[in-house]
Design an enzyme around this catalytic site. Structure first.
Site, mmCIF file in Angstrom:
data_model
loop_
_atom_site.group_PDB
_atom_site.id
_atom_site.type_symbol
_atom_site.label_atom_id
_atom_site.label_comp_id
_atom_site.label_asym_id
_atom_site.label_seq_id
_atom_site.Cartn_x
_atom_site.Cartn_y
_atom_site.Cartn_z
ATOM 1 N N VAL A 229 30.707 -32.810 6.199
ATOM 2 C CA VAL A 229 29.559 -31.651 5.524
ATOM 3 C C VAL A 229 28.824 -32.404 5.731
ATOM 4 O O VAL A 229 27.954 -33.106 4.578
ATOM 5 C CB VAL A 229 29.433 -30.201 4.482
ATOM 6 C CG1 VAL A 229 28.628 -29.912 4.163
ATOM 7 C CG2 VAL A 229 31.034 -30.071 4.256
ATOM 8 N N LYS A 230 27.762 -31.653 6.064
ATOM 9 C CA LYS A 230 26.028 -32.626 6.524
ATOM 10 C C LYS A 230 24.823 -31.780 5.779
ATOM 11 O O LYS A 230 24.592 -30.563 6.097
ATOM 12 C CB LYS A 230 25.742 -33.081 8.078
ATOM 13 C CG LYS A 230 24.158 -33.717 8.309
ATOM 14 C CD LYS A 230 24.211 -34.880 9.807
ATOM 15 C CE LYS A 230 24.542 -33.865 10.768
ATOM 16 N NZ LYS A 230 24.137 -34.506 11.487
ATOM 17 N N VAL A 231 23.961 -32.881 4.631
ATOM 18 C CA VAL A 231 23.406 -32.015 3.897
ATOM 19 C C VAL A 231 21.600 -32.528 4.466
ATOM 20 O O VAL A 231 21.596 -33.882 4.258
ATOM 21 C CB VAL A 231 23.476 -31.779 2.732
ATOM 22 C CG1 VAL A 231 24.940 -30.612 2.141
ATOM 23 C CG2 VAL A 231 23.613 -32.680 2.146
#
Length: 207
Positions: free
Chosen positions: A82-84
């Protein structure tokens, strides 16, 4: 150094993964939007093509919604990362997801201080954007050197430095010389890495 492909184009990904030197994929909502496809369906298909990490980015900016989106993305496949964004809420989301066993790529990093906070938040990857720093007259590769130096001081930091916003083969080579863990590279730059005019001339003469 691992090479990730920065693309959401299924055709490009399939062709370049067949070469055997692509270790993972980074995507973002903008790249997927250009394809006109559903984000979740696209991520699922990419994950089926690639054994390594596939970065899938949240679109929200507040903690609660980012966490919800991140949890949903993480259910697509085991190799989803997951990219934040590197904001306060993004770091809080990183901490919550990483504590739950989800790998997180913290993106839009522009200072070594930000990178240190991402490592403290449990990020699996930190993505400093070297090309965008170069665009405003800063030295993007100097940032990579600073992050690697800081991370190297502490055995407890397991965060991998993922060099992003790559504009040319020289960015890739500089990152490799510094000892970066990963470069995420657009397809055209990967093609440039493999080509040289003297190679072409030599092959032509041989034939």
């Amino acid at each position: 150094m691992k090479i990730f492909l920065d693309s959401a184009d299924i055709g490009e990904i399939t062709a370049l993964c067949d070469t055997g030197f692509v270790d993972g994929i980074t995507t973002n909502p903008s790249l997927i939007a250009k394809s006109g496809r559903n984000i979740l369906d696209t991520i699922a298909e990419i994950c089926s093509l690639v054994d390594g990490p596939v970065s899938a980015e949240v679109t929200a900016t507040d903690f609660e919604t980012m966490l919800s989106e991140g949890q949903k993305l993480a259910t697509i496949a085991q190799n989803v990362t997951v990219k934040v964004p590197l904001t306060r809420d993004g770091l809080m989301t990183c901490r919550a997801l990483s504590d739950a066993g989800t790998d997180v790529n913290v993106t839009l990093c522009f200072t070594a201080g930000q990178a240190l906070l991402a490592a403290k938040a449990g990020a699996a990857f930190i993505s400093p954007f070297v090309g965008r720093l170069d665009d405003i007259g800063h030295d993007g590769m100097q940032l990579i050197a600073e992050i690697l130096e800081i991370y190297g001081n502490y055995d407890s930091i397991q965060t991998e430095v993922l060099v992003a916003s790559i504009r040319s083969p020289m960015h890739v080579l500089h990152a490799a010389r510094l000892g970066a863990d990963v470069c995420t590279i657009p397809p055209n730059v990967i093609q440039q890495l493999a080509k040289h005019t003297l190679t072409d001339k030599g092959l032509e003469a041989f034939l």
